[in-house]
Design a protein around this motif. Structure first.
Motif, PDB file in Angstrom:
ATOM      1  N   THR A 165      23.329  17.388 -26.672  1.00  0.00           N
ATOM      2  CA  THR A 165      24.177  17.915 -25.015  1.00  0.00           C
ATOM      3  C   THR A 165      24.044  19.562 -24.841  1.00  0.00           C
ATOM      4  O   THR A 165      23.748  19.402 -23.941  1.00  0.00           O
ATOM      5  CB  THR A 165      24.889  17.040 -25.205  1.00  0.00           C
ATOM      6  N   LYS A 166      24.750  20.115 -25.336  1.00  0.00           N
ATOM      7  CA  LYS A 166      25.023  21.305 -25.827  1.00  0.00           C
ATOM      8  C   LYS A 166      23.263  22.470 -25.627  1.00  0.00           C
ATOM      9  O   LYS A 166      23.685  23.296 -24.880  1.00  0.00           O
ATOM     10  CB  LYS A 166      25.502  21.898 -27.042  1.00  0.00           C
ATOM     11  N   CYS A 167      22.285  21.949 -26.668  1.00  0.00           N
ATOM     12  CA  CYS A 167      21.049  22.857 -26.149  1.00  0.00           C
ATOM     13  C   CYS A 167      20.804  22.540 -24.082  1.00  0.00           C
ATOM     14  O   CYS A 167      20.159  23.422 -24.339  1.00  0.00           O
ATOM     15  CB  CYS A 167      20.363  22.339 -27.263  1.00  0.00           C
ATOM     16  N   TRP A 168      20.546  21.707 -24.275  1.00  0.00           N
ATOM     17  CA  TRP A 168      20.420  20.856 -22.433  1.00  0.00           C
ATOM     18  C   TRP A 168      20.856  21.569 -21.889  1.00  0.00           C
ATOM     19  O   TRP A 168      20.617  21.765 -20.747  1.00  0.00           O
ATOM     20  CB  TRP A 168      19.853  19.767 -22.583  1.00  0.00           C
ATOM     21  N   ALA A 169      22.244  21.712 -21.924  1.00  0.00           N
ATOM     22  CA  ALA A 169      23.038  22.196 -21.385  1.00  0.00           C
ATOM     23  C   ALA A 169      22.744  23.762 -20.989  1.00  0.00           C
ATOM     24  O   ALA A 169      22.470  24.638 -19.661  1.00  0.00           O
ATOM     25  CB  ALA A 169      24.509  22.591 -21.323  1.00  0.00           C
ATOM     26  N   VAL A 170      22.238  24.508 -22.121  1.00  0.00           N
ATOM     27  CA  VAL A 170      21.930  25.916 -21.954  1.00  0.00           C
ATOM     28  C   VAL A 170      20.274  26.095 -21.314  1.00  0.00           C
ATOM     29  O   VAL A 170      19.555  26.717 -20.913  1.00  0.00           O
ATOM     30  CB  VAL A 170      21.666  26.461 -22.971  1.00  0.00           C
TER      31      VAL A 170
END
Length: 254
Positions: A165-170
């Motif tokens: 989730t955090k990596c894809w948000a970036v």
């Protein structure tokens, strides 16, 4: 919720439980909903929701761990819709093993919970990009924050969902795509009851035990999690990305 009416939403694991509740809420908000599930019941679920809300709800029997099936589905949806605005990655396998988990156990749960979620997201991204303001909501869990005995296989995948989730948000911010996760506590669904059966536990006894783990002293209801998902998918959450939204009745507040 602002900005949901008329949007196209894809919900995986939509035949029952949380997926069904999420699809119902999005349909009530005016979304055009597509339900994906490996179970044949997904067809009836879609028909039931459409009848209840008066809005278009479609279904497709898809094993998200099968790359060909996933690609075929998104090719089909692309022929019918110019874009997709919302993706809810809810589908999950439930396998509870500890340190003794075999490579076969790991392959079984990772193929759905991590690889399958990734396959769906990868194939949906081109359609989300077209919308200019897409939203991805991943389903993690309180189990993605803590250690639990004999839960290593399941918890590892829920930790992974939070990381994705955090990596894809970036990765996707420049395309106007927001990515967040919802982290439920114990929710009274068929999946909960099936897990009790698989672990040889008394369902009502386990319901009482896990209810007491939450500071609200009860299990959550599927519609309460669906509300959290609808919020993150809506324009009301337009400045929220890369976050974990707890829907856990205070489970982790203690």
């Amino acid at each position: 919720m602002r900005g949901l009416k008329g949007k196209v939403a894809v919900v995986t694991g939509g035949a029952q439980g949380l997926g069904e509740a999420i699809a119902l809420r999005l349909s009530e908000e005016g979304c055009i909903v597509w339900l994906l599930d490996v179970q044949n019941e997904v067809v009836q679920t879609a028909e039931n929701i459409s009848r209840a809300t008066g809005n278009a709800v479609f279904s497709s029997r898809v094993d998200i761990a099968d790359e060909t099936q996933v690609k075929d589905f998104f090719s089909r949806i692309a022929s019918q819709h110019e874009n997709v605005h919302i993706l809810v990655n809810n589908a999950a396998a439930f396998l509870f093993k500890g340190v003794e988990a075999s490579p076969e156990d790991w392959n079984k749960i990772l193929s759905v919970n991590v690889i399958g979620t990734t396959l769906v997201t990868q194939n949906c991204i081109p359609l989300l990009k077209r919308s200019g303001s897409g939203a991805i909501v991943n389903m993690s869990s309180v189990s993605g924050f803590i250690g639990q005995s004999q839960f290593a296989t399941y918890n590892a995948t829920k930790f992974a969902i939070r990381g994705l989730t955090k990596c894809w948000a970036v990765d996707l911010a420049d395309f106007g795509i927001r990515v967040n996760s919802v982290c439920p506590g114990y929710i009274r669904t068929q999946a909960f009851e099936n897990s009790c059966i698989a672990l040889g536990l008394d369902i009502e006894g386990e319901n009482k035990r896990v209810s007491d783990l939450h500071i609200l002293k009860r299990q959550g209801r599927p519609e309460e999690v669906a509300s959290a998902v609808a919020f993150l998918a809506s324009d009301d959450a337009s400045f929220i990305t890369g976050e974990d939204l707890m829907a856990d009745g205070g489970y982790l507040a203690k």
